[in-house]
Design a protein around this motif. Sequence first.
Motif, PDB file in Angstrom:
ATOM      1  N   MET A   1     -19.586  54.498   4.106  1.00 27.88           N
ATOM      2  CA  MET A   1     -20.298  54.653   5.379  1.00 27.88           C
ATOM      3  C   MET A   1     -19.320  54.926   6.519  1.00 27.88           C
ATOM      4  SD  MET A   1     -23.488  51.964   5.415  1.00 27.88           S
ATOM      5  CE  MET A   1     -22.562  50.510   4.988  1.00 27.88           C
ATOM      6  N   VAL A   2     -18.220  54.187   6.568  1.00 26.81           N
ATOM      7  CA  VAL A   2     -17.231  54.380   7.635  1.00 26.81           C
ATOM      8  C   VAL A   2     -16.566  55.745   7.486  1.00 26.81           C
ATOM      9  CG1 VAL A   2     -15.071  53.531   8.632  1.00 26.81           C
ATOM     10  CG2 VAL A   2     -16.867  51.915   7.979  1.00 26.81           C
ATOM     11  N   TRP A   3     -16.262  56.133   6.266  1.00 26.61           N
ATOM     12  CA  TRP A   3     -15.647  57.438   6.009  1.00 26.61           C
ATOM     13  C   TRP A   3     -16.580  58.555   6.492  1.00 26.61           C
ATOM     14  CZ3 TRP A   3     -10.775  58.249   4.161  1.00 26.61           C
ATOM     15  CH2 TRP A   3     -10.438  59.557   3.814  1.00 26.61           C
ATOM     16  N   ASP A   4     -17.865  58.456   6.138  1.00 26.75           N
ATOM     17  CA  ASP A   4     -18.849  59.467   6.550  1.00 26.75           C
ATOM     18  C   ASP A   4     -19.022  59.483   8.073  1.00 26.75           C
ATOM     19  OD1 ASP A   4     -19.185  60.164   3.900  1.00 26.75           O
ATOM     20  OD2 ASP A   4     -21.057  59.040   3.663  1.00 26.75           O
ATOM     21  N   LEU A   5     -19.041  58.304   8.676  1.00 31.27           N
ATOM     22  CA  LEU A   5     -19.158  58.211  10.129  1.00 31.27           C
ATOM     23  C   LEU A   5     -17.988  58.920  10.802  1.00 31.27           C
ATOM     24  CD1 LEU A   5     -20.312  57.014  12.809  1.00 31.27           C
ATOM     25  CD2 LEU A   5     -18.804  55.063  12.386  1.00 31.27           C
ATOM     26  N   ALA A   6     -16.792  58.618  10.356  1.00 28.04           N
ATOM     27  CA  ALA A   6     -15.596  59.228  10.952  1.00 28.04           C
ATOM     28  C   ALA A   6     -15.649  60.745  10.813  1.00 28.04           C
ATOM     29  CB  ALA A   6     -14.339  58.659  10.303  1.00 28.04           C
ATOM     30  N   ARG A   7     -16.052  61.203   9.660  1.00 27.03           N
ATOM     31  CA  ARG A   7     -16.158  62.652   9.449  1.00 27.03           C
ATOM     32  C   ARG A   7     -17.165  63.255  10.423  1.00 27.03           C
ATOM     33  NH1 ARG A   7     -17.450  63.427   3.825  1.00 27.03           N
ATOM     34  NH2 ARG A   7     -15.322  62.776   3.511  1.00 27.03           N
ATOM     35  N   SER A   8     -18.319  62.596  10.593  1.00 29.48           N
ATOM     36  CA  SER A   8     -19.347  63.123  11.498  1.00 29.48           C
ATOM     37  C   SER A   8     -18.883  63.116  12.958  1.00 29.48           C
ATOM     38  CB  SER A   8     -20.657  62.348  11.347  1.00 29.48           C
ATOM     39  OG  SER A   8     -20.563  61.074  11.937  1.00 29.48           O
ATOM     40  N   LEU A   9     -17.993  62.172  13.295  1.00 31.85           N
ATOM     41  CA  LEU A   9     -17.454  62.086  14.657  1.00 31.85           C
ATOM     42  C   LEU A   9     -16.185  62.932  14.832  1.00 31.85           C
ATOM     43  CD1 LEU A   9     -17.881  58.255  15.291  1.00 31.85           C
ATOM     44  CD2 LEU A   9     -19.315  60.113  16.180  1.00 31.85           C
ATOM     45  N   ARG A  10     -15.770  63.593  13.752  1.00 31.37           N
ATOM     46  CA  ARG A  10     -14.564  64.419  13.750  1.00 31.37           C
ATOM     47  C   ARG A  10     -13.313  63.586  14.079  1.00 31.37           C
ATOM     48  NH1 ARG A  10     -16.032  69.759  13.387  1.00 31.37           N
ATOM     49  NH2 ARG A  10     -14.108  70.557  14.303  1.00 31.37           N
ATOM     50  N   VAL A  11     -13.276  62.403  13.483  1.00 33.46           N
ATOM     51  CA  VAL A  11     -12.139  61.497  13.645  1.00 33.46           C
ATOM     52  C   VAL A  11     -11.413  61.421  12.310  1.00 33.46           C
ATOM     53  CG1 VAL A  11     -11.458  59.105  14.062  1.00 33.46           C
ATOM     54  CG2 VAL A  11     -13.272  60.137  15.436  1.00 33.46           C
ATOM     55  N   THR A  12     -10.108  61.599  12.352  1.00 32.50           N
ATOM     56  CA  THR A  12      -9.316  61.546  11.129  1.00 32.50           C
ATOM     57  C   THR A  12      -8.941  60.106  10.816  1.00 32.50           C
ATOM     58  OG1 THR A  12      -8.409  63.726  11.594  1.00 32.50           O
ATOM     59  CG2 THR A  12      -7.206  62.358  10.010  1.00 32.50           C
TER      60      THR A  12
END
Length: 108
Positions: free
Chosen positions: A31-42
């Motif tokens: 969930m955190v990985w997907d969230l970061a991807r959606s927020l364009r955060v590496t």
Amino acid sequence: SLVGSEMCIRDRQRVYLRYPLLLETKAQKDMVWDLARSLRVTIGNWFAVPLYGSTVGSDTYEKLSYVPEHTPTTLKKCSLVLNLPTSVNIDMKRAKELAVEIERVLTT
């Protein structure tokens, strides 16, 4: 809570190469990985294994007399760590926004 934590306040003068976040389950990590991807955060997963690096292999484990099977808890914990960004592109405001979003995702 990730926001306003004592550690954040106490360590304002320090710079971390990585800020590891230990999650409880693989589902949370995803969930955190997907969230970061959606927020364009590496974010990273440097601590996914006990010994990490481009030159680390089974021969390194052998030289250090490390047998992964003897440390199941370590292997489990390593598989649940993500690294939050600490780059120059993440200021305190953005870091707090990210922390709020992570907490929101993990508590829903």
